[in-house]
Design a protein around this motif. Structure first.
Motif, short mmCIF file in Angstrom:
data_model
loop_
_atom_site.label_atom_id
_atom_site.label_comp_id
_atom_site.label_asym_id
_atom_site.label_seq_id
_atom_site.Cartn_x
_atom_site.Cartn_y
_atom_site.Cartn_z
N GLN A 100 0.82 -1.20 0.00
CA GLN A 100 0.00 0.00 0.00
C GLN A 100 0.86 1.26 0.00
OE1 GLN A 100 -2.43 -1.10 3.44
NE2 GLN A 100 -4.23 -1.16 2.13
N ALA A 101 2.00 1.19 0.69
CA ALA A 101 2.92 2.33 0.67
C ALA A 101 3.40 2.60 -0.74
CB ALA A 101 4.10 2.06 1.60
N ILE A 102 3.71 1.55 -1.48
CA ILE A 102 4.16 1.70 -2.85
C ILE A 102 3.04 2.26 -3.72
CG2 ILE A 102 4.95 0.43 -4.90
CD1 ILE A 102 6.40 -1.49 -2.97
N ASN A 103 1.81 1.79 -3.48
CA ASN A 103 0.67 2.33 -4.23
C ASN A 103 0.46 3.81 -3.95
OD1 ASN A 103 0.12 -0.12 -5.45
ND2 ASN A 103 -1.42 -0.72 -3.94
N VAL A 107 0.59 7.15 -6.55
CA VAL A 107 -0.39 8.24 -6.65
C VAL A 107 0.31 9.58 -6.44
CG1 VAL A 107 -2.41 9.28 -5.58
CG2 VAL A 107 -2.33 6.81 -5.94
N ARG A 108 1.19 9.63 -5.44
CA ARG A 108 1.91 10.87 -5.17
C ARG A 108 2.76 11.29 -6.37
NH1 ARG A 108 5.32 10.61 0.09
NH2 ARG A 108 5.73 12.74 -0.58
N MET A 109 3.34 10.33 -7.07
CA MET A 109 4.12 10.68 -8.26
C MET A 109 3.24 11.34 -9.30
SD MET A 109 6.76 7.46 -8.65
CE MET A 109 7.67 8.19 -10.02
N VAL A 169 -3.39 20.46 -2.97
CA VAL A 169 -3.31 20.43 -1.51
C VAL A 169 -4.35 19.45 -0.96
CG1 VAL A 169 -3.54 21.79 0.61
CG2 VAL A 169 -2.46 22.80 -1.41
N GLU A 170 -5.52 19.45 -1.56
CA GLU A 170 -6.61 18.60 -1.08
C GLU A 170 -6.21 17.12 -1.14
OE1 GLU A 170 -10.99 17.61 -2.76
OE2 GLU A 170 -10.57 19.72 -2.38
N VAL A 171 -5.57 16.72 -2.22
CA VAL A 171 -5.16 15.31 -2.35
C VAL A 171 -4.13 14.96 -1.29
CG1 VAL A 171 -4.07 13.60 -3.83
CG2 VAL A 171 -5.71 15.21 -4.80
N LEU A 172 -3.14 15.83 -1.09
CA LEU A 172 -2.12 15.54 -0.08
C LEU A 172 -2.73 15.51 1.32
CD1 LEU A 172 1.21 17.35 -1.00
CD2 LEU A 172 0.52 15.00 -1.38
N ARG A 226 10.48 13.61 -9.36
CA ARG A 226 10.38 12.24 -9.87
C ARG A 226 11.50 11.38 -9.28
NH1 ARG A 226 10.61 13.43 -14.66
NH2 ARG A 226 8.39 13.38 -15.22
N ALA A 227 12.70 11.91 -9.24
CA ALA A 227 13.83 11.16 -8.70
C ALA A 227 13.62 10.88 -7.21
CB ALA A 227 15.12 11.94 -8.92
N HIS A 228 13.11 11.87 -6.49
CA HIS A 228 12.88 11.73 -5.05
C HIS A 228 11.85 10.64 -4.75
CE1 HIS A 228 12.15 12.68 -0.90
NE2 HIS A 228 10.98 13.26 -1.12
N LEU A 229 10.72 10.69 -5.42
CA LEU A 229 9.66 9.71 -5.15
C LEU A 229 10.00 8.34 -5.71
CD1 LEU A 229 6.51 11.95 -5.75
CD2 LEU A 229 7.57 11.33 -3.58
N SER A 230 10.72 8.30 -6.84
CA SER A 230 11.16 7.01 -7.39
C SER A 230 12.14 6.33 -6.43
CB SER A 230 11.83 7.21 -8.75
OG SER A 230 10.90 7.69 -9.70
N ALA A 231 13.02 7.14 -5.83
CA ALA A 231 13.97 6.58 -4.86
C ALA A 231 13.23 6.03 -3.64
CB ALA A 231 14.96 7.66 -4.43
N SER A 232 12.16 6.71 -3.22
CA SER A 232 11.37 6.21 -2.10
C SER A 232 10.69 4.89 -2.46
CB SER A 232 10.31 7.25 -1.71
OG SER A 232 10.92 8.41 -1.18
N GLN A 233 10.16 4.81 -3.68
CA GLN A 233 9.56 3.55 -4.12
C GLN A 233 10.58 2.42 -4.07
OE1 GLN A 233 7.79 4.33 -8.04
NE2 GLN A 233 5.79 3.89 -7.14
N GLU A 234 11.78 2.69 -4.55
CA GLU A 234 12.82 1.66 -4.58
C GLU A 234 13.21 1.24 -3.17
OE1 GLU A 234 15.37 -1.21 -5.58
OE2 GLU A 234 13.85 -0.24 -6.84
N ARG A 235 13.21 2.20 -2.22
CA ARG A 235 13.53 1.85 -0.84
C ARG A 235 12.49 0.89 -0.27
NH1 ARG A 235 16.01 7.28 -0.72
NH2 ARG A 235 13.97 8.31 -0.64
#
Length: 257
Positions: A100-103, A107-109, A169-172, A226-235
Protein backbone atom coordinates in the motif's frame (compact mmCIF):
# COMPACT_ATOMS: atom_id res chain seq x y z
CA UNK A 1 6.83 44.55 -31.50
CA UNK A 2 5.38 42.52 -28.65
CA UNK A 3 5.44 43.80 -25.12
CA UNK A 4 7.31 42.27 -22.19
CA UNK A 5 6.40 38.75 -21.13
CA UNK A 6 4.46 38.67 -17.88
CA UNK A 7 6.02 36.89 -14.93
CA UNK A 8 3.95 33.67 -14.63
CA UNK A 9 4.19 33.87 -10.85
CA UNK A 10 2.03 37.00 -10.85
CA UNK A 11 -0.60 35.78 -13.28
CA UNK A 12 -2.63 33.73 -10.82
CA UNK A 13 -2.81 34.51 -7.14
CA UNK A 14 -5.14 32.59 -4.87
CA UNK A 15 -8.39 34.33 -3.98
CA UNK A 16 -8.94 35.14 -0.32
CA UNK A 17 -11.83 32.69 -0.22
CA UNK A 18 -9.56 29.91 -1.51
CA UNK A 19 -7.25 30.39 1.48
CA UNK A 20 -10.20 30.14 3.84
CA UNK A 21 -11.52 27.05 2.04
CA UNK A 22 -8.12 25.33 2.14
CA UNK A 23 -7.71 25.96 5.87
CA UNK A 24 -11.20 24.79 6.82
CA UNK A 25 -11.11 21.82 4.45
CA UNK A 26 -7.87 20.65 6.07
CA UNK A 27 -9.40 20.94 9.55
CA UNK A 28 -12.50 19.00 8.53
CA UNK A 29 -10.69 16.20 6.71
CA UNK A 30 -8.14 15.79 9.52
CA UNK A 31 -10.93 15.54 12.10
CA UNK A 32 -9.84 18.70 13.89
CA UNK A 33 -13.40 19.91 13.35
CA UNK A 34 -15.42 16.78 14.03
CA UNK A 35 -18.49 15.66 12.06
CA UNK A 36 -21.66 17.24 13.37
CA UNK A 37 -19.86 20.19 14.93
CA UNK A 38 -20.89 23.73 14.18
CA UNK A 39 -18.34 25.96 12.48
CA UNK A 40 -17.43 29.27 14.12
CA UNK A 41 -19.84 32.09 13.37
CA UNK A 42 -19.42 34.35 10.38
CA UNK A 43 -18.13 37.14 12.63
CA UNK A 44 -15.61 34.81 14.29
CA UNK A 45 -14.33 33.59 10.92
CA UNK A 46 -13.92 37.11 9.56
CA UNK A 47 -11.82 37.94 12.61
CA UNK A 48 -9.79 34.72 12.46
CA UNK A 49 -8.91 35.05 8.77
CA UNK A 50 -8.89 38.84 8.56
CA UNK A 51 -11.27 38.91 5.61
CA UNK A 52 -14.70 40.32 4.82
CA UNK A 53 -18.05 38.62 5.33
CA UNK A 54 -18.38 38.32 1.57
CA UNK A 55 -15.20 36.22 1.46
CA UNK A 56 -16.43 33.97 4.27
CA UNK A 57 -19.79 33.47 2.55
CA UNK A 58 -18.06 32.55 -0.69
CA UNK A 59 -15.88 30.04 1.18
CA UNK A 60 -18.91 28.51 2.89
CA UNK A 61 -20.64 28.13 -0.47
CA UNK A 62 -17.61 26.29 -1.85
CA UNK A 63 -17.39 23.94 1.15
CA UNK A 64 -21.10 23.23 0.91
CA UNK A 65 -20.81 22.48 -2.81
CA UNK A 66 -17.96 20.06 -1.99
CA UNK A 67 -20.26 18.25 0.43
CA UNK A 68 -18.16 19.03 3.51
CA UNK A 69 -20.56 21.31 5.37
CA UNK A 70 -24.28 21.91 5.60
CA UNK A 71 -25.83 25.35 6.26
CA UNK A 72 -28.89 25.15 8.53
CA UNK A 73 -31.35 28.02 8.46
CA UNK A 74 -31.09 30.06 11.65
CA UNK A 75 -28.63 27.63 13.28
CA UNK A 76 -25.35 28.08 11.42
CA UNK A 77 -23.05 25.90 9.32
CA UNK A 78 -22.29 22.34 10.42
CA UNK A 79 -19.76 19.71 9.34
CA UNK A 80 -21.56 16.87 7.58
CA UNK A 81 -21.58 13.49 9.33
CA UNK A 82 -20.48 11.76 6.14
CA UNK A 83 -18.60 14.22 3.90
CA UNK A 84 -19.16 13.43 0.24
CA UNK A 85 -15.93 14.96 -0.98
CA UNK A 86 -14.28 12.27 -3.11
CA UNK A 87 -10.78 12.74 -1.73
CA UNK A 88 -11.93 12.76 1.86
CA UNK A 89 -12.01 8.98 2.22
CA UNK A 90 -8.59 8.26 0.75
CA UNK A 91 -6.77 8.35 4.07
CA UNK A 92 -9.24 5.87 5.55
CA UNK A 93 -8.03 3.24 3.11
CA UNK A 94 -4.37 3.52 4.06
CA UNK A 95 -3.26 0.42 5.93
CA UNK A 96 0.09 -0.83 7.13
CA UNK A 97 1.16 -3.01 4.19
CA UNK A 98 4.29 -2.11 2.26
CA UNK A 99 2.41 -2.78 -0.97
CA UNK A 100 0.00 0.00 0.00
CA UNK A 101 2.92 2.33 0.67
CA UNK A 102 4.16 1.70 -2.85
CA UNK A 103 0.67 2.33 -4.23
CA UNK A 104 0.44 5.61 -2.32
CA UNK A 105 3.80 6.70 -3.71
CA UNK A 106 2.58 5.92 -7.21
CA UNK A 107 -0.39 8.24 -6.65
CA UNK A 108 1.91 10.87 -5.17
CA UNK A 109 4.12 10.68 -8.26
CA UNK A 110 1.13 11.39 -10.44
CA UNK A 111 0.30 14.44 -8.34
CA UNK A 112 3.56 15.81 -7.00
CA UNK A 113 5.75 15.68 -10.11
CA UNK A 114 3.46 18.13 -11.84
CA UNK A 115 2.90 20.16 -8.69
CA UNK A 116 6.67 20.73 -8.43
CA UNK A 117 6.75 22.01 -12.01
CA UNK A 118 3.78 24.30 -11.44
CA UNK A 119 5.26 25.59 -8.19
CA UNK A 120 8.42 26.58 -10.07
CA UNK A 121 6.27 28.68 -12.40
CA UNK A 122 3.51 30.01 -10.18
CA UNK A 123 4.83 30.41 -6.64
CA UNK A 124 4.98 33.84 -5.08
CA UNK A 125 7.58 35.05 -2.60
CA UNK A 126 5.57 34.05 0.46
CA UNK A 127 4.97 30.55 -0.89
CA UNK A 128 8.63 30.08 -1.75
CA UNK A 129 9.49 31.18 1.79
CA UNK A 130 7.12 28.53 3.20
CA UNK A 131 8.85 25.82 1.18
CA UNK A 132 12.23 27.00 2.43
CA UNK A 133 11.00 27.22 6.03
CA UNK A 134 9.79 23.60 5.91
CA UNK A 135 13.15 22.54 4.44
CA UNK A 136 15.15 24.24 7.19
CA UNK A 137 12.77 23.05 9.89
CA UNK A 138 13.48 19.48 8.71
CA UNK A 139 17.21 20.28 9.00
CA UNK A 140 16.77 21.68 12.51
CA UNK A 141 14.86 18.65 13.77
CA UNK A 142 17.37 16.32 12.15
CA UNK A 143 20.20 18.04 14.03
CA UNK A 144 18.23 17.62 17.27
CA UNK A 145 17.60 13.94 16.41
CA UNK A 146 13.85 14.52 16.62
CA UNK A 147 11.11 13.14 14.35
CA UNK A 148 11.08 14.94 10.99
CA UNK A 149 7.92 13.47 9.49
CA UNK A 150 5.69 16.49 10.02
CA UNK A 151 8.20 18.86 8.43
CA UNK A 152 8.74 16.43 5.56
CA UNK A 153 5.00 16.51 4.90
CA UNK A 154 4.98 20.31 5.34
CA UNK A 155 7.67 20.60 2.64
CA UNK A 156 5.61 18.63 0.12
CA UNK A 157 2.39 20.39 1.12
CA UNK A 158 3.99 23.83 0.71
CA UNK A 159 4.99 22.86 -2.83
CA UNK A 160 1.43 21.76 -3.56
CA UNK A 161 0.10 25.05 -2.16
CA UNK A 162 2.53 26.98 -4.39
CA UNK A 163 0.73 25.63 -7.48
CA UNK A 164 -2.16 27.93 -6.50
CA UNK A 165 -4.49 25.07 -7.38
CA UNK A 166 -6.28 23.98 -4.18
CA UNK A 167 -6.91 20.44 -5.41
CA UNK A 168 -3.21 19.54 -5.20
CA UNK A 169 -3.31 20.43 -1.51
CA UNK A 170 -6.61 18.60 -1.08
CA UNK A 171 -5.16 15.31 -2.35
CA UNK A 172 -2.12 15.54 -0.08
CA UNK A 173 -4.29 16.42 2.92
CA UNK A 174 -6.47 13.40 2.17
CA UNK A 175 -3.45 11.10 1.98
CA UNK A 176 -2.13 12.69 5.16
CA UNK A 177 1.19 12.79 6.95
CA UNK A 178 1.05 8.99 7.41
CA UNK A 179 2.44 8.74 3.87
CA UNK A 180 5.78 10.06 5.15
CA UNK A 181 7.86 7.03 6.14
CA UNK A 182 10.36 8.89 8.33
CA UNK A 183 7.57 9.85 10.72
CA UNK A 184 7.26 7.61 13.76
CA UNK A 185 3.46 7.73 13.36
CA UNK A 186 3.63 6.26 9.86
CA UNK A 187 2.51 2.63 9.60
CA UNK A 188 5.62 2.05 7.46
CA UNK A 189 8.10 3.78 9.78
CA UNK A 190 10.64 1.28 11.10
CA UNK A 191 14.18 1.47 12.41
CA UNK A 192 15.44 0.90 8.88
CA UNK A 193 13.87 4.13 7.63
CA UNK A 194 14.30 6.28 10.72
CA UNK A 195 18.08 6.34 10.62
CA UNK A 196 19.97 9.60 10.31
CA UNK A 197 21.61 8.45 7.04
CA UNK A 198 18.18 7.76 5.55
CA UNK A 199 16.82 11.15 6.52
CA UNK A 200 19.95 12.97 5.36
CA UNK A 201 19.43 11.29 1.99
CA UNK A 202 15.86 12.59 1.89
CA UNK A 203 17.09 16.07 2.70
CA UNK A 204 19.61 16.00 -0.14
CA UNK A 205 16.77 15.08 -2.50
CA UNK A 206 14.64 17.87 -1.03
CA UNK A 207 17.41 20.37 -1.68
CA UNK A 208 17.51 19.53 -5.40
CA UNK A 209 13.74 20.09 -5.58
CA UNK A 210 13.98 23.36 -3.65
CA UNK A 211 16.79 24.69 -5.82
CA UNK A 212 14.88 23.91 -9.02
CA UNK A 213 11.75 25.67 -7.76
CA UNK A 214 13.78 28.69 -6.62
CA UNK A 215 15.43 28.82 -10.06
CA UNK A 216 11.98 28.86 -11.75
CA UNK A 217 12.96 25.74 -13.69
CA UNK A 218 9.80 23.60 -14.03
CA UNK A 219 11.45 20.71 -15.88
CA UNK A 220 14.25 20.45 -13.34
CA UNK A 221 11.67 20.60 -10.54
CA UNK A 222 9.66 17.78 -12.12
CA UNK A 223 12.81 15.70 -12.63
CA UNK A 224 13.93 16.28 -9.04
CA UNK A 225 10.53 15.31 -7.60
CA UNK A 226 10.38 12.24 -9.87
CA UNK A 227 13.83 11.16 -8.70
CA UNK A 228 12.88 11.73 -5.05
CA UNK A 229 9.66 9.71 -5.15
CA UNK A 230 11.16 7.01 -7.39
CA UNK A 231 13.97 6.58 -4.86
CA UNK A 232 11.37 6.21 -2.10
CA UNK A 233 9.56 3.55 -4.12
CA UNK A 234 12.82 1.66 -4.58
CA UNK A 235 13.53 1.85 -0.84
CA UNK A 236 10.17 0.20 -0.14
CA UNK A 237 10.80 -2.46 -2.78
CA UNK A 238 14.15 -3.26 -1.15
CA UNK A 239 12.34 -3.73 2.16
CA UNK A 240 9.88 -6.11 0.50
CA UNK A 241 12.77 -8.07 -1.00
CA UNK A 242 14.40 -8.13 2.44
CA UNK A 243 11.26 -9.56 3.98
CA UNK A 244 11.19 -12.27 1.33
CA UNK A 245 14.86 -13.10 1.96
CA UNK A 246 14.25 -13.30 5.71
CA UNK A 247 11.31 -15.64 5.15
CA UNK A 248 13.29 -17.94 2.85
CA UNK A 249 16.19 -18.04 5.30
CA UNK A 250 13.83 -18.85 8.18
CA UNK A 251 12.02 -21.51 6.16
CA UNK A 252 15.35 -23.10 5.21
CA UNK A 253 16.41 -23.33 8.86
CA UNK A 254 13.08 -24.88 9.82
CA UNK A 255 13.38 -27.57 7.15
CA UNK A 256 16.98 -28.25 8.14
CA UNK A 257 15.91 -28.61 11.76
Amino acid sequence: MSGPIADPRTERRPKLSERVVAALRSQVLSGEIAPGRKLPTENQLTETFGVSRTVIREAMATLAADGLVEPRQGAGVFVRDHPTLAFGSISLEVGNKLSQAINVLEVRMGIEIESAGLAALRRNSAQEAEIQEAFFDFERLLALEEATGKTDFAFHRAIAAATNNPFYVEVLDALGARTIPCDITSPWGTDSVLTRDYQEGLQREHLVILNAISASDPEAARDAMRAHLSASQERYRRRLRGQQADYLASAGKTRAG
